[in-house]
Design an enzyme around this catalytic site. Structure first.
Site, PDB file in Angstrom:
ATOM      1  N   PRO A 245       0.954  -1.133   0.072  1.00  0.00           N
ATOM      2  CA  PRO A 245       0.102   0.007  -0.087  1.00  0.00           C
ATOM      3  C   PRO A 245       0.923   1.280  -0.121  1.00  0.00           C
ATOM      4  CG  PRO A 245       0.162  -0.627   2.142  1.00  0.00           C
ATOM      5  CD  PRO A 245       0.998  -1.922   1.139  1.00  0.00           C
TER       6      PRO A 245
ATOM      7  N   CYS B 249       2.821   4.387   8.252  1.00  0.00           N
ATOM      8  CA  CYS B 249       3.107   5.612   7.376  1.00  0.00           C
ATOM      9  C   CYS B 249       4.096   6.596   7.883  1.00  0.00           C
ATOM     10  CB  CYS B 249       1.623   6.244   7.320  1.00  0.00           C
ATOM     11  SG  CYS B 249       1.633   7.479   6.169  1.00  0.00           S
TER      12      CYS B 249
END
Length: 328
Positions: free
Chosen positions: A8, A99
């Site tokens: 992702p 992230c």
């Protein structure tokens, strides 16, 4: 048994990119861009925008499964929305603890939670309790926020909370994407937990794929930027593991996929933003394909989607094809 998972990557590996890369082949599974969860239920429109595959049996057009990924710090709302995804048929729910974006971290999302192992445990535990037993909870993490002092503690918190699998990007948040990734830590994490670990970081060709598996001992490898820059890398890996010839894709074969990608982006994004997505991909492809650099230079100052489309259509012309392509 090898397994390649498409990573992702926010703003890069979106639905059109997943569609193109999985149709080229070799990818066993995808994880979606993160879906941010704050203090309320997700709106179906947001899910369908980020993950249109949710209306296609949670698979790309090539039939490759796509697992939704949630990002946030509230265990209850993450669990609530995870249960909703499971009700919609999601094959698994992934949690983002990796992230590195400053904006995300400022709002207690992503890698900043690696400084709070107890929070990781509470989030995964809440998610596990909310989902049916048939739907796995998985997680992605980095080696830490600023250092590796809590790497194993975080991994154990995820596993103890009920994560069925942990993908580990072999850098800290502060390292960003600066090379090199430390694959030796992947082996240490794998030894510290009883669940499968997915190796991630700096896989850009067949050689680095083989090396990360050797060093880490992991059977599954997650690849992001390497697959965007070399779209048939997973297929090369698959063929090599099967003992087949592993010749890389040439520009002439890649060019129609670029045209397809651009058309899909135009269906999803307002025209003024469409050229930027193509430029982003061409810039990454340029390290493998000299023709991508030529085409990028031709369109870099263009902002009109129609003009860029015309130049892209001409991108298989002899002047581009004359430049030799590198191999992945």
């Amino acid at each position: 048994m090898h397994s390649v998972i498409l990573a992702p990557m926010e703003g890069l590996v979106d639905a059109p990119m997943r569609d193109i890369l999985t149709r080229i082949g070799g990818i066993d599974r995808c994880v979606s861009e993160f879906i941010r969860v704050t203090d309320g239920p997700l709106h179906p429109a947001a899910l369908h925008r980020i993950l249109p595959e949710s209306r296609q049996g949670w698979r790309t057009a090539a039939g490759v499964p796509v697992h939704p990924q949630l990002l946030g710090s509230d265990p209850d709302w993450l669990a609530h929305n995870g249960a909703w995804l499971a009700d919609l048929g999601a094959p698994a729910v992934d949690l983002n603890f990796g992230c590195p974006a400053k904006t995300v971290n400022r709002h207690r999302g992503g890698a900043t939670l690696l400084r709070e192992p107890e929070t990781l445990y509470r989030i995964v535990s809440a998610m596990r309790a909310a989902l049916p037993a048939r739907v796995p909870v998985t997680a992605k993490m980095r080696l830490g926020y600023s250092d590796t002092s809590q790497t194993l503690e975080c991994a154990r918190a995820l596993a103890d909370g009920g994560a069925a699998e942990i993908a580990v990007h072999a850098r800290t948040r502060e390292q960003g994407y600066r090379p090199p990734a430390d694959w030796t830590w992947l082996a240490r994490v794998r030894e510290a937990v009883s669940v499968p670990v997915v190796a991630n970081g700096d896989v850009v060709d067949l050689q680095s794929y083989r090396e990360i598996r050797r060093v880490s001992g992991c059977e599954q490898v997650m690849i992001g930027r390497g697959l965007v820059a070399c779209p048939d890398l997973a297929l090369v890996i698959q063929r090599s593991c099967s003992g087949e010839a592993a010749a890389a894709m040439g520009w002439e074969s890649l060019h129609p996929w670029l045209v397809d990608f651009y058309a899909q982006v135009r269906e999803r994004v307002v025209d003024r933003h469409v050229p930027g997505r193509l430029k982003q991909w061409l810039a990454m492809l340029a390290g493998v394909y000299p023709q991508a650099r030529i085409l990028f230079d031709q369109i870099r100052r263009q902002t009109c989607a129609d003009q860029v489309a015309e130049l892209l259509e001409q991108g298989s012309a002899a002047q581009l094809l004359a430049a030799p392509s590198s191999t992945c």
